[in-house]
Design an enzyme around this catalytic site. Structure first.
Site, PDB file in Angstrom:
ATOM      1  N   GLU A   3     -11.160 -11.096  -4.255  1.00 18.43           N
ATOM      2  CA  GLU A   3      -9.616 -10.890  -3.908  1.00 18.43           C
ATOM      3  C   GLU A   3      -9.135 -12.089  -3.182  1.00 18.43           C
ATOM      4  O   GLU A   3      -8.364 -12.018  -2.830  1.00 18.43           O
ATOM      5  CB  GLU A   3      -9.496  -9.680  -3.457  1.00 18.43           C
ATOM      6  N   CYS A  63      -9.865  -3.741 -10.709  1.00 22.40           N
ATOM      7  CA  CYS A  63      -9.213  -2.697  -9.997  1.00 22.40           C
ATOM      8  C   CYS A  63      -7.966  -2.815  -9.291  1.00 22.40           C
ATOM      9  O   CYS A  63      -7.343  -2.060  -8.580  1.00 22.40           O
ATOM     10  CB  CYS A  63     -10.032  -1.914  -9.060  1.00 22.40           C
ATOM     11  N   HIS A  82       0.835  -1.174  -0.135  1.00 24.02           N
ATOM     12  CA  HIS A  82       0.031  -0.094   0.085  1.00 24.02           C
ATOM     13  C   HIS A  82       0.963   1.192   0.105  1.00 24.02           C
ATOM     14  O   HIS A  82       0.530   2.141  -0.456  1.00 24.02           O
ATOM     15  CB  HIS A  82      -0.760  -0.024   1.042  1.00 24.02           C
ATOM     16  N   ASP A 113      -4.667  -8.546  -3.987  1.00 29.20           N
ATOM     17  CA  ASP A 113      -4.919  -9.508  -2.866  1.00 29.20           C
ATOM     18  C   ASP A 113      -5.191 -10.990  -3.554  1.00 29.20           C
ATOM     19  O   ASP A 113      -4.724 -11.934  -3.035  1.00 29.20           O
ATOM     20  CB  ASP A 113      -5.951  -9.115  -1.931  1.00 29.20           C
TER      21      ASP A 113
HETATM   22  C1  PEP Z   1      -6.688  -5.519  -4.477  1.00 30.71           C
HETATM   23  O1  PEP Z   1      -6.417  -6.236  -3.696  1.00 30.71           O
HETATM   24  O2  PEP Z   1      -6.264  -5.658  -5.621  1.00 30.71           O
HETATM   25  C2  PEP Z   1      -7.229  -3.932  -4.241  1.00 30.71           C
HETATM   26  C3  PEP Z   1      -7.482  -3.188  -5.387  1.00 30.71           C
HETATM   27  O3  PEP Z   1      -7.352  -3.663  -2.926  1.00 30.71           O
HETATM   28  P1  PEP Z   1      -6.130  -3.170  -2.189  1.00 30.71           P
HETATM   29  O4  PEP Z   1      -4.900  -2.928  -2.980  1.00 30.71           O
HETATM   30  O5  PEP Z   1      -6.472  -1.849  -1.464  1.00 30.71           O
HETATM   31  O6  PEP Z   1      -5.967  -4.329  -0.920  1.00 30.71           O
HETATM   32 MG    MG Z   2      -7.094  -5.837  -1.831  1.00 33.55          MG
END
Ligand code: PEP
Ligand code: MG
Length: 629
Positions: A472, A543, A230, A496
């Protein structure tokens, strides 16, 4: 803006990773010279762009462990005097910070320092127990201070009321301040940072990354971290070049020295020579020219050469990023990560604060698609200091929808705010990290409760608001039809999904080579999700960061995904690639890739084919340059 300590480092060893043959640059005033030549470190590129700046090494935010050292009984009074002197110096500093914060940030933000001053003056909870510990346990002032503040932080962390839990990081800050006075470490706050500062750190939490002074910090480089961590995502959102996973960087970097961060190729160069600086200035100019050329595509549709239109949306962490999405040619938001509202604040956001953020998004979206995800706290988006009980496997622990379902007042405040904002324009609500159908049903039931409450209060909201979920985890992908029957839409979160399918920590640079969305197992899961989505009329988008990876997005298109949501800066290159490929090509490539035995075969095959089909998109990029990130 939260203050983080910066330390001055003195490195004595000189491990040379790469010593170029170029002559060493002449002396430069004001910048400390290293005792060894320029060094080039290879890390993982996570946010593109090139920056030349100065190093500021950031202390580990984890609380330092102070060893228990015994003192003689005759030294008790002098240890208590040392504690009192450190306390007086800390209070004096905090008073100055409070005055400055009041002038610069207003009384609300300045309150945080009043809490710190209050804690240091609290006889019952802080000063008496520290005196007592020194006196009866015969330990040093620093050990007693560390121990008592640590115990207090743990007590706060175990309270169910979030007001207490949000104070845990304040107590940690306070502990750092006192210890710096007691053990003599240099105190240096980020407001003293110069312009063009590159933060060099072992690791960063997403909340730290988001809290930095954007006017002064120009890049990040860390020892640890992975491509979809993140911190990486926030660096991209802030538009700051970043390289993670540089292993020994903090051991090698010297405070204040010149550094180049090449977030496109994943290189970090310490103390570059003149020729290297000139080379990077040229690269920067070329990259800016490329961005300028791509910006001309903003008005054009993302349509393949055989006429299939792809919806390109943006991922955002802060409401004002929506402007960047639209400027880059995105047609809406496919993922708003609302947890950043929580992470960038030192208190749990109120319903009103949630509402203001969502209402602003709805306004900025102006009727375009807008998918708001409920808070995905936990794992690396929640410092372990804040966690009620530090978890051994946070990514498998109390995160996302699980956390929300165990913290209903917090969850309900967010849902009420989302619903209230839905009265101003179209919006979709999405739940993160659902792993079983019970969670989805429970979350939707709480949303319905919130609707009834609003109804009773006569407050407006959209009764038909679409309610969807992230896909995910493999359990959901494998049972996609079950979820597709109940959810209004899916969004595949590859960040994920890859981590949980391949058992590879997305934040761990040591296993980064195993982390690939092109693994046939991942492709098969996505294929099954797309099939279920078609069968049960549950629209699907993607996404995860892979949606913006030029080497992976065509596979998603070939599998049938027609909506991609990516970081705003990833929209123009992705649009260019889509406009250069036919859907038939994408389908052909994925048909072959999914049938391979190994991820390397699938990735190599896809790479080669895409470069043959759209050489102009990939030409001019460095061999190791990431294509979409
Ligand atoms: C993902 O896991 O692809 C996602 C978009 O969520 P995050 O990156 O916030 O965990
Ligand atoms: Mg995620």
């Amino acid at each position: 803006m939260r203050a983080y300590p910066i330390r001055v480092k003195h490195t004595t060893q000189s491990p040379i990773i790469h010593t170029p043959k170029r002559p060493r640059r002449g002396s430069r005033p004001l910048i400390p010279l290293r005792s060894w030549p320029m060094q080039v470190l290879q890390g993982i590129p996570v946010s593109s762009g090139v920056v030349i700046g100065r190093v500021a090494v950031l202390d580990d935010i984890a609380s330092p462990r102070i060893p228990r050292r015994a003192i003689a009984s005759g030294d008790v009074e002098s240890e208590i005097a040392r504690f009192e002197s450190a306390r007086a110096s800390s209070v004096a500093e905090l008073n100055t910070l409070h005055t400055e914060a009041q002038e610069e940030l207003g009384p609300e933000a300045a309150k945080i320092f009043l809490f710190h001053i209050g804690a240091l003056s609290d006889k019952r909870a802080v000063t008496d127990p520290i005196h007592e510990k020194i006196r009866t346990d015969l330990v040093t002032a620093e050990y007693a201070t560390w121990r008592i503040l640590h115990e207090l932080a743990q007590k706060f962390a175990s309270k169910s009321d979030t007001t207490f839990r949000t104070k845990v990081s304040d107590l940690t800050d306070l502990q750092h301040r006192m210890l710096r006075h007691l053990v003599g470490a240099k105190l240096d706050e980020p407001k003293r940072l110069e312009h063009d500062t590159v933060i060099v750190s072992r690791d960063l939490t997403p909340s730290q990354t988001a809290a930095f002074d954007r006017d002064r910090i120009v890049a990040f480089a860390t020892d640890l971290g992975g491509r979809t961590s993140h911190t990486a995502i926030v660096s991209r959102a802030l538009g700051l070049p970043a390289v993670v996973g540089c292993s020994r960087l903090t051991k090698l970097a010297e405070e204040g020295e010149t550094i180049i961060v090449d977030g496109t190729r994943g290189k970090v160069i310490l103390d570059p020579d003149d020729a290297t600086i000139a080379e990077y200035r040229d690269l920067d100019v070329a990259a800016k020219a490329r961005i300028e050329a791509l910006s001309k595509l903003a008005e054009l549709p993302a349509v393949t050469t055989d006429g299939v239109e792809i919806e390109l949306l943006g991922n955002i962490e802060f409401p004002d990023e929506l402007i960047k999405v639209l400027a880059a040619g995105g047609t809406g938001v496919g993922l708003y990560r609302t947890e950043f509202l929580y992470l960038t604040s030192n208190h749990a956001p109120t319903e009103e604060e949630h509402y203001q953020a969502y209402a602003e998004c709805v306004k900025l979206a102006g009727g375009r698609p807008l998918t708001i995800r409920t808070m995905d706290l936990g794992a690396d988006k929640y410092t372990q200091m804040q966690a009620e009980t530090p978890e051994r496997n946070p990514f498998l622990g109390l995160r996302s929808i699980r956390y929300c379902l165990q913290n209903l007042p917090m969850f309900k405040a967010q849902l009420r705010a989302l619903l209230r904002a839905s009265a101003h324009g179209p919006m979709r609500v999405m739940f993160p990290l659902v792993t079983n159908i019970g969670e989805f049903r429970q979350a939707r039931m709480i949303l319905r409760d919130a609707m009834e409450d609003l109804e009773d209060q006569g407050l407006a909201y959209d009764r038909n608001i679409p309610v969807g979920m992230m896909v995910e985890v493999p359990s959901v992908a494998l049972m996609a039809p079950t979820f597709a029957r109940e959810a209004d839409f899916f969004s595949v979160g590859t960040n994920d999904l890859v981590q949980y399918t391949l058992a590879v920590d997305r934040t761990n640079e040591r296993v980064a080579n195993l982390y690939t969305p092109a693994h046939p197992a991942v492709l098969r899961l996505v294929r099954d999700v797309v099939r279920a989505s078609g069968r049960y009329e549950c629209p699907v988008s993607c996404c995860g960061e892979a949606a913006g990876d030029l080497d992976f997005a065509p596979l998603l298109l070939g599998l049938g995904v027609r909506t991609l949501s990516v970081t705003p800066s990833g929209i123009p290159p992705l649009k260019r690639l889509i406009r250069a490929l036919s859907l038939t090509d994408c389908e052909r490539i994925v048909k072959r890739a999914i049938a391979f035995d190994s991820e390397s075969q699938a990735a190599d095959y896809t790479r080669d084919h895409l470069r043959r089909l759209a050489p102009e998109v990939f030409d001019g990029r460095a061999v190791d340059e990431p294509t979409g990130l």
